[in-house]
Design an enzyme around this catalytic site. Structure first.
Site, PDB file in Angstrom:
ATOM      1  N   GLU A 187      15.660   3.335  -7.383  1.00 45.67           N
ATOM      2  CA  GLU A 187      14.976   3.205  -8.092  1.00 45.67           C
ATOM      3  C   GLU A 187      13.520   3.438  -6.295  1.00 45.67           C
ATOM      4  OE1 GLU A 187      14.350   3.019 -10.961  1.00 45.67           O
ATOM      5  OE2 GLU A 187      15.808   1.404 -11.635  1.00 45.67           O
TER       6      GLU A 187
ATOM      7  N   GLU B 116      11.986   8.395 -15.901  1.00 46.36           N
ATOM      8  CA  GLU B 116      13.430   8.518 -16.410  1.00 46.36           C
ATOM      9  C   GLU B 116      14.055   9.487 -15.620  1.00 46.36           C
ATOM     10  OE1 GLU B 116      14.529   5.334 -16.162  1.00 46.36           O
ATOM     11  OE2 GLU B 116      12.504   4.749 -16.653  1.00 46.36           O
TER      12      GLU B 116
ATOM     13  N   GLU C 278      21.935  -1.863 -18.422  1.00 51.86           N
ATOM     14  CA  GLU C 278      21.467  -2.069 -16.595  1.00 51.86           C
ATOM     15  C   GLU C 278      20.959  -3.607 -16.566  1.00 51.86           C
ATOM     16  OE1 GLU C 278      18.980   0.497 -14.907  1.00 51.86           O
ATOM     17  OE2 GLU C 278      19.503  -0.654 -13.282  1.00 51.86           O
TER      18      GLU C 278
ATOM     19  N   GLY D 228      10.337  -1.257 -19.045  1.00 49.82           N
ATOM     20  CA  GLY D 228       9.196   0.478 -19.468  1.00 49.82           C
ATOM     21  C   GLY D 228      10.687   1.182 -19.844  1.00 49.82           C
TER      22      GLY D 228
HETATM   23  N1  TRP Z   1      16.649   0.694 -14.648  1.00 54.29           N
HETATM   24  C1  TRP Z   1      15.480   1.042 -15.373  1.00 54.29           C
HETATM   25  C2  TRP Z   1      14.546   1.495 -14.603  1.00 54.29           C
HETATM   26  O1  TRP Z   1      13.758   2.568 -15.000  1.00 54.29           O
HETATM   27  C3  TRP Z   1      15.071  -0.555 -15.155  1.00 54.29           C
HETATM   28  C4  TRP Z   1      15.458  -0.866 -16.175  1.00 54.29           C
HETATM   29  C5  TRP Z   1      15.336  -0.719 -17.707  1.00 54.29           C
HETATM   30  C6  TRP Z   1      16.083  -2.780 -16.579  1.00 54.29           C
HETATM   31  N2  TRP Z   1      15.316  -2.218 -18.403  1.00 54.29           N
HETATM   32  C7  TRP Z   1      16.404  -3.229 -17.762  1.00 54.29           C
HETATM   33  C8  TRP Z   1      16.327  -3.419 -15.377  1.00 54.29           C
HETATM   34  C9  TRP Z   1      16.443  -3.835 -17.983  1.00 54.29           C
HETATM   35  C10 TRP Z   1      17.217  -4.288 -15.672  1.00 54.29           C
HETATM   36  C11 TRP Z   1      17.025  -4.552 -17.341  1.00 54.29           C
HETATM   37  O2  TRP Z   1      13.925   1.532 -13.248  1.00 54.29           O
HETATM   38 ZN    ZN Z   2      13.900   2.982 -12.248  1.00 53.75          ZN
END
Ligand code: TRP
Ligand code: ZN
Length: 883
Positions: free
Chosen positions: A326, A304, A127, A267
């Protein structure tokens, strides 16, 4: 790169994909110097798109193409083009199989996007646009496909091979390699793909869903960390149960896995069935994790996990819809944290984050709506606005339609859109359909940036007993949005009389002590009848909307709210308002020599009140943050703000010394360490007292801190003592901080997460000279620019939480950040761009600071090869507002 200016992506240019992918079969041959990725995509034209002769375009970044074929026929060089991160094939059939073989070099991947190595293991982060660094694919969230993944690797070094879904086969190869096949039955976008390979141990458990299915739960870590998984596992099981009970959502695969990796940009990541976590967000043990760390871990594990429905089963159509998953998921994890702990304290913490960091974002050059409408680099839009303000929007919808209707709305949303890639509009429409309410005006919250301001006035007529509350709303201009329309804002209200809450009826309703007023106009007036005395309004209870507000409270009004308001959040907020005034007067040079009498009296009462909830008292003793004071100031003078807050804290400590000591002693630990709301609350208040006391720098207080450090049996107390000695004490060397720091370093040299705390404590010592310490720490053998956690612990902590150091009048703090960003950007642009946040708001600062901040930004702008990530932040920061 800079000479080829990064391209703007706009929501208005969204088009559905020309091609859909039904199935993806991947085969990875992992190797030390390169990895071979074979892919087999079953593609067909999108029946919803009227574009019969469109060619095929796939994303692909940094891939070395070895072979390409369609329906088994190898393509010749003239039949495709591979440039600008795109693979183009001009003529393709309506339905076909595309096979490709590419080579990638995970060991050279320092951006930590795509497939990379962390401490020897292989892992992925896809992502938002990392999958294109792995293979050719329509790397966009509205293309959902069924994935099968085969991983081949040497058994030695990589006994564990993981991907999404269920394991369906495995075998041995003659050359010492082995392979495993994974099949994910749920169609998913490429950003949810994950692969992990390494020498990992696991903590295993299981969960029986409410319909009676047994799910295997596994947390994979390096063997040395196996003793740090139990807490995360409990949090996972609690989350699974909670989502069944509160949202009716059940888990859908036979296995749920978490893997902890040390090098990670954010995170954690919700990949289907295979969440990948930053070690800092899952590993927990009382020796190395603070109470705040434990609570954060539980919240992120829940976050998550909750994505499995809000994000994975129902996903985003495009990245402008990021808050769809989100914002909603942050709302869900905040609800979970409130339900499983101290709900008022959780809300206070959330609001403090919004007011400091999110309001600052909303007021700066990177301000954007919760649903942005353009970006240069999507990685820059994983923001507090999308996450935290986005969660507040969901919260407001619930406030407006009620909890039960909200649940019907979420059921409808999940049912209607299961398996689809949708928009925030679809979410709001489900809520409208379930409630029968018109949320037309409410939608402005998704499209208008900036923090609204509510100005309240009131008048009371004792002869008729009628009380009138007037509100005007406004919202300042933000980049690209000079004018804002009035928004639909829920204001939860109570009226507090001299002896407590007054019950009232408004608009013919049943009498109650609380009501949600709905603002829709620029100006509105609400009238309440039968009010026996002039009340003090308790406004925006629970922080019912993410706004700034003003009302001309007298000090005695605020003291009344602090004492009598039934809403815990409102009591805290009244105290904050009182403290804000004191600090604002001090910043303006009107401070008294000693502590403010009103604050001192309020704090004394709190410290003596043995019946009060310690966690709440601890929150009430924290003066408003420097960043919030800056946010509310006309022009930010960070040094004056720091000095004012520090002076008030010292004065309070001096006047309340005996109460602080008594409270500290009263709360000495009386049981073995546990992370429960009661113990966490006691430790937080006791350590708040210790910190105040340390500001005095006297021998008795120093001895107390050293004693606590040496006898602590958990990191919460140990770190609090260390922080008091290093950051609180006016003369840390005299207080013994250097020896204690050496002790901590020796003790935790081998525990990366604990060592991060050690870096941060030093980076945040509030003094101009700290810059020298930070520079020295850059050469510490354990400092590594390639590890984002280390970077954030040292450089990030210094630049975002050390005003005297970062905002030095000679500009050296700003130049330091500029240098470090220039070093980091070529390695990891995503993390580099995030570090820049403290410089973006230069225009709001007093001229001396503003000029120096600007010149650092300009020197970055002039670098020959700035990443699109940093380019976007730097250029938007330097852009002339309104031009
Ligand atoms: N979707 C992840 C979350 O739980 C966010 C995320 C994790 C993310 N790693 C990333 C976004 C790297 C951009 C790039 O919020
Ligand atoms: Zn998230």
């Amino acid at each position: 790169m800079k000479d080829a200016q990064p391209r703007v992506t706009r929501l208005s240019e969204y088009r559905p994909p020309d091609f859909l992918v039904d199935t993806v079969e991947l085969r990875f041959e992992l190797g030390d110097t390169s990895t071979l990725v074979r892919s087999r995509l079953a593609l067909r034209r999108n029946p919803a798109v009227d574009n019969l002769d469109a060619g095929l375009q796939l994303n692909g970044q940094g891939l070395v193409l070895e072979s390409l074929s369609i329906d088994g026929r190898r393509l010749q060089p003239g039949e495709f083009r591979h440039e600008d991160d795109l693979l183009r094939i001009a003529s393709v059939p309506a339905q076909f199989v595309l096979e490709s073989e590419v080579r990638i070099e995970p060991h050279k991947n320092t951006a930590l996007e795509g497939l990379y190595r962390s401490r020897g293991m292989f892992c992925t982060q896809c992502e938002p646009e990392g999958f294109r660094r792995i293979t050719f694919f329509p790397d966009r969230p509205d293309v959902l496909a069924r994935f099968t993944t085969e991983i081949v690797a040497p058994r030695e070094g990589f006994p564990v091979l993981l991907s999404n879904g269920n394991e369906t086969a495995r075998g041995e190869l003659p050359d010492g390699r082995h392979w495993v096949r994974w099949e994910d039955p749920f169609p998913k976008p490429s950003y949810l793909f994950a692969l992990v390979a390494g020498d990992l141990a696991s903590l295993d458990d299981s969960f029986v869903t409410r319909s009676g299915r047994e799910v295997a739960l596994r947390i994979f870590v390096e063997a040395k960390d196996l003793d740090k998984c139990a807490f995360g596992m409990e949090a996972l099981k609690q989350s699974m149960r909670w989502d069944e009970e509160v949202y009716g959502r059940e888990y859908d695969l036979d296995i749920f896995m978490i893997v902890a990796v040390d090098d990670f940009n954010m995170g954690a990541m919700e990949n289907k069935g295979l969440n990948v976590f930053n070690t800092s967000c899952v590993l927990a043990h009382q020796d190395i994790t603070t109470d705040a760390g434990f609570l954060r871990i539980a919240g992120i594990v829940a976050h998550e996990y909750f994505h499995n429905w809000s994000g994975n089963r129902v996903t985003c159509r495009d990245w402008f819809q990021l808050s769809l998953k989100e914002g909603f998921t942050v709302f869900r994890d905040a609800q979970f944290s409130a339900d499983t702990g101290a709900s008022v304290v959780r809300r206070i913490e959330n609001v403090a984050l919004l007011r400091t960091a999110q309001f600052a974002e909303d007021g700066g050059p990177m301000a954007h709506p919760v649903r942005p409408d353009s970006y240069l680099e999507i990685n820059n839009f994983y923001t507090l606005t999308v996450y935290e303000k986005g969660a507040e929007l969901v919260r407001m919808i619930r406030e407006l339609i009620g909890a039960d209707t909200f649940r019907r709305g979420s059921d409808l949303y999940f049912e209607r859109h299961d398996g689809q890639a949708v928009t925030t509009e679809d979410f709001v429409r489900a809520m409208e359909d379930a409630s029968g309410r018109d949320l037309g005006q409410f939608r402005l919250w998704y499209t208008q940036a900036g923090t609204p301001h509510l100005a309240f006035r009131d008048d009371y007529d004792p002869s008729t007993g009628s009380y009138r509350l007037h509100v005007s709303q406004s919202c300042p201009p933000t980049p690209g949005q000079p004018y804002k329309a009035p928004m639909h804002i829920p204001v939860r209200l109570g009226l507090v009389g001299s002896a407590g809450e007054i019950s009232f009826a408004s608009g013919g309703g049943v009498p109650a002590t609380e009501q949600v007023l709905e603002l829709t106009q620029a100006e509105s007036t609400f009238v309440f009848h039968g009010i026996p005395e002039r009340p003090v309004p308790s406004l925006l209870r629970g922080f019912s909307a993410p706004v700034k507000s003003s009302f001309d409270y007298s000090s005695s009004d605020l003291e009344r709210l602090m004492r009598l308001d039934s809403d815990g959040f409102a009591r805290w907020d009244a105290g904050q308002t009182l403290a804000l005034r004191v600090l604002q007067a001090r910043v303006a040079g009107q401070g008294a020599a000693g502590a403010d009498a009103g604050l001192e009296g309020a704090f004394r009462a709190l410290l003596r009140d043995e019946a009060a909830d310690p966690a709440t008292v601890a929150q009430m003793l924290v003066l408003p943050a420097e960043t919030y004071l800056g946010e509310l100031a006309e022009l930010i003078d960070p040094l004056a703000i720091h000095a004012a807050r520090q002076a008030e804290r010292r004065a309070l400590a001096a006047s309340l010394r005996s109460e602080l000591l008594a409270c500290y002693r009263r709360l000495a630990p009386d049981a073995d360490y546990r992370v429960d709301p009661d113990q966490v609350g006691r430790r937080s208040l006791r350590n708040a007292c210790l910190h105040y006391l340390s500001l005095l720098g006297d021998d008795e207080c120093r001895a107390l801190a050293r004693e606590q450090y040496l006898t602590a049996v958990n990191m919460t107390d140990r770190l609090a003592a260390l922080t008091a000695l290093v950051q609180g004490d006016p003369d840390p060397a005299a207080g013994g901080a250097p020896a204690i720091l050496r002790d901590f370093e020796q003790r935790w040299r081998k525990e990366a997460l604990a060592l991060n705390l050690w870096f941060s404590v030093q980076a945040q010592r509030p003094h101009a000279d700290t810059l020298d310490d930070v520079r020295a720490l850059l050469s510490h053998p354990d400092f590594e620019l390639r590890n984002p956690n280390r970077v954030r612990a040292l450089i990030g902590a210094f630049c975002s939480a050390n005003a005297p150091g970062f905002h030095r009048v000679d500009g050296a703090g700003y130049r330091f950040l500029g240098e470090q960003v220039a070093l980091l950007d070529p390695m990891n642009p995503q993390v580099a761009a995030r570090l820049l946040a403290p410089l973006t708001r230069w225009r709001r600062h007093a001229p001396l600071h503003a000029e120096a901040m600007r010149s650092t930004l300009e020197s970055l702008r002039d670098l020959p090869a700035l990443s699109p990530d940093c380019f976007e932040v730097v250029s938007k920061s330097l852009a002339v507002p309104g031009a």
